[in-house]
Design a protein around this motif. Structure first.
Motif, PDB file in Angstrom:
ATOM      1  N   ALA A  36       0.833  -1.212   0.000  1.00 48.20           N
ATOM      2  CA  ALA A  36       0.000   0.000   0.000  1.00 48.20           C
ATOM      3  C   ALA A  36       0.866   1.259   0.000  1.00 48.20           C
ATOM      4  CB  ALA A  36      -0.932  -0.014   1.210  1.00 48.20           C
ATOM      5  N   ILE A  37       1.927   1.269   0.785  1.00 48.72           N
ATOM      6  CA  ILE A  37       2.839   2.415   0.808  1.00 48.72           C
ATOM      7  C   ILE A  37       3.500   2.595  -0.552  1.00 48.72           C
ATOM      8  CG2 ILE A  37       5.027   3.259   1.775  1.00 48.72           C
ATOM      9  CD1 ILE A  37       4.124   1.968   4.451  1.00 48.72           C
ATOM     10  N   ALA A  38       3.930   1.488  -1.164  1.00 49.64           N
ATOM     11  CA  ALA A  38       4.564   1.570  -2.482  1.00 49.64           C
ATOM     12  C   ALA A  38       3.582   2.101  -3.524  1.00 49.64           C
ATOM     13  CB  ALA A  38       5.097   0.194  -2.898  1.00 49.64           C
ATOM     14  N   MET A  39       2.341   1.658  -3.467  1.00 53.61           N
ATOM     15  CA  MET A  39       1.343   2.141  -4.431  1.00 53.61           C
ATOM     16  C   MET A  39       1.066   3.630  -4.225  1.00 53.61           C
ATOM     17  SD  MET A  39       0.595  -0.392  -6.379  1.00 53.61           S
ATOM     18  CE  MET A  39       2.305  -0.843  -6.207  1.00 53.61           C
ATOM     19  N   LEU A  42       4.034   5.540  -5.640  1.00 52.51           N
ATOM     20  CA  LEU A  42       3.994   5.542  -7.110  1.00 52.51           C
ATOM     21  C   LEU A  42       2.937   6.511  -7.625  1.00 52.51           C
ATOM     22  CD1 LEU A  42       4.373   1.810  -8.190  1.00 52.51           C
ATOM     23  CD2 LEU A  42       5.906   3.703  -8.692  1.00 52.51           C
ATOM     24  N   TRP A  43       1.793   6.515  -6.995  1.00 56.30           N
ATOM     25  CA  TRP A  43       0.698   7.383  -7.430  1.00 56.30           C
ATOM     26  C   TRP A  43       1.063   8.852  -7.252  1.00 56.30           C
ATOM     27  CZ3 TRP A  43      -2.786  10.611  -4.701  1.00 56.30           C
ATOM     28  CH2 TRP A  43      -3.864  11.067  -5.473  1.00 56.30           C
ATOM     29  N   LYS A  44       1.784   9.148  -6.163  1.00 51.74           N
ATOM     30  CA  LYS A  44       2.126  10.536  -5.872  1.00 51.74           C
ATOM     31  C   LYS A  44       3.240  11.067  -6.779  1.00 51.74           C
ATOM     32  CE  LYS A  44       3.423  13.627  -2.204  1.00 51.74           C
ATOM     33  NZ  LYS A  44       3.259  13.946  -0.821  1.00 51.74           N
ATOM     34  N   PHE A  45       4.246  10.258  -7.073  1.00 51.29           N
ATOM     35  CA  PHE A  45       5.435  10.752  -7.764  1.00 51.29           C
ATOM     36  C   PHE A  45       5.549  10.338  -9.226  1.00 51.29           C
ATOM     37  CE2 PHE A  45       6.880  10.649  -3.271  1.00 51.29           C
ATOM     38  CZ  PHE A  45       7.038  12.008  -3.118  1.00 51.29           C
ATOM     39  N   GLU A  46       4.822   9.347  -9.661  1.00 52.83           N
ATOM     40  CA  GLU A  46       4.966   8.861 -11.030  1.00 52.83           C
ATOM     41  C   GLU A  46       3.622   8.815 -11.741  1.00 52.83           C
ATOM     42  OE1 GLU A  46       7.792   7.905 -12.635  1.00 52.83           O
ATOM     43  OE2 GLU A  46       8.973   8.492 -10.890  1.00 52.83           O
ATOM     44  N   GLU A  47       3.665   9.034 -13.026  1.00 49.58           N
ATOM     45  CA  GLU A  47       2.470   8.889 -13.842  1.00 49.58           C
ATOM     46  C   GLU A  47       2.708   7.708 -14.780  1.00 49.58           C
ATOM     47  OE1 GLU A  47       0.110  11.613 -16.992  1.00 49.58           O
ATOM     48  OE2 GLU A  47       0.810  12.586 -15.152  1.00 49.58           O
ATOM     49  N   PHE A  52       1.809  -1.179 -14.585  1.00 50.15           N
ATOM     50  CA  PHE A  52       2.981  -0.972 -13.738  1.00 50.15           C
ATOM     51  C   PHE A  52       2.607  -1.129 -12.265  1.00 50.15           C
ATOM     52  CE2 PHE A  52       6.216   1.555 -11.541  1.00 50.15           C
ATOM     53  CZ  PHE A  52       7.363   0.984 -12.077  1.00 50.15           C
ATOM     54  N   TYR A  53       1.445  -0.615 -11.881  1.00 45.80           N
ATOM     55  CA  TYR A  53       0.968  -0.773 -10.502  1.00 45.80           C
ATOM     56  C   TYR A  53       0.764  -2.248 -10.173  1.00 45.80           C
ATOM     57  CZ  TYR A  53       0.049   4.239 -10.147  1.00 45.80           C
ATOM     58  OH  TYR A  53       0.179   5.598 -10.104  1.00 45.80           O
ATOM     59  N   ILE A  54       0.145  -2.978 -11.090  1.00 48.03           N
ATOM     60  CA  ILE A  54      -0.119  -4.404 -10.864  1.00 48.03           C
ATOM     61  C   ILE A  54       1.192  -5.170 -10.743  1.00 48.03           C
ATOM     62  CG2 ILE A  54      -1.106  -6.483 -11.898  1.00 48.03           C
ATOM     63  CD1 ILE A  54      -3.247  -4.623 -13.161  1.00 48.03           C
ATOM     64  N   ILE A  60       6.443  -7.026  -5.327  1.00 43.42           N
ATOM     65  CA  ILE A  60       6.752  -6.797  -3.916  1.00 43.42           C
ATOM     66  C   ILE A  60       6.062  -7.837  -3.046  1.00 43.42           C
ATOM     67  CG2 ILE A  60       6.439  -5.204  -1.973  1.00 43.42           C
ATOM     68  CD1 ILE A  60       6.726  -2.906  -3.993  1.00 43.42           C
ATOM     69  N   GLY A  61       4.787  -8.086  -3.303  1.00 39.98           N
ATOM     70  CA  GLY A  61       4.032  -9.039  -2.492  1.00 39.98           C
ATOM     71  C   GLY A  61       4.591 -10.444  -2.570  1.00 39.98           C
ATOM     72  N   PHE A  62       4.843 -10.934  -3.787  1.00 40.04           N
ATOM     73  CA  PHE A  62       5.356 -12.283  -3.946  1.00 40.04           C
ATOM     74  C   PHE A  62       6.730 -12.431  -3.311  1.00 40.04           C
ATOM     75  CE2 PHE A  62       7.684 -15.510  -6.397  1.00 40.04           C
ATOM     76  CZ  PHE A  62       6.894 -16.614  -6.126  1.00 40.04           C
ATOM     77  N   THR A  63       7.602 -11.453  -3.507  1.00 32.27           N
ATOM     78  CA  THR A  63       8.953 -11.528  -2.955  1.00 32.27           C
ATOM     79  C   THR A  63       8.929 -11.555  -1.432  1.00 32.27           C
ATOM     80  OG1 THR A  63       9.831 -10.368  -4.875  1.00 32.27           O
ATOM     81  CG2 THR A  63      11.201 -10.386  -2.901  1.00 32.27           C
ATOM     82  N   MET A  64       8.145 -10.672  -0.833  1.00 34.63           N
ATOM     83  CA  MET A  64       8.095 -10.625   0.636  1.00 34.63           C
ATOM     84  C   MET A  64       7.477 -11.883   1.221  1.00 34.63           C
ATOM     85  SD  MET A  64       7.308  -6.698   1.682  1.00 34.63           S
ATOM     86  CE  MET A  64       7.301  -7.125   3.411  1.00 34.63           C
TER      87      MET A  64
END
Length: 98
Positions: A36-39, A42-47, A52-54, A60-64
């Motif tokens: 959630a923090i990463a999303m 991304l939403w705040k700083f990147e367009e 890319f979000y998916i 991140i989820g699978f790795t963690m």
């Protein structure tokens, strides 16, 4: 003679697996928070596109979750004494060098 593993005892195994499930629940909640923090970042700083979000969320989820599952199984094996019960004696294959 191979010694018995402590995980052969149903009570000890139930306790160990309950601890593993508790660790995994905590790590799942932590993973959801990190994604959630990463999303949000991304939403705040990147367009970028939704793909890319998916991809980022799944990566991140699978790795963690994979890392926490493997580490949890390592702690389960080590913490119950299962590692000590494994007979790991290999024949001596040393070669004498003259």
């Amino acid at each position: 003679m191979v010694s018995k593993s402590p995980l052969d005892d149903p009570e000890a195994a139930a306790f160990a697996w309950a601890r593993f499930r508790r660790i995994m629940r905590f790590m799942f909640l932590l993973t959801v928070g990190i994604v959630a923090i990463a999303m949000a970042l991304l939403w705040k700083f990147e367009e970028v596109s939704v793909h890319f979000y998916i991809a980022t969320a799944l990566g991140i989820g699978f790795t963690m979750l994979l890392a926490s599952a493997l580490m949890g199984l390592m702690f389960l094996s080590s913490g119950t004494g299962h590692d000590d019960a494994v007979d790991n004696k290999l024949p001596d294959n040393s070669v004498d060098e003259d």
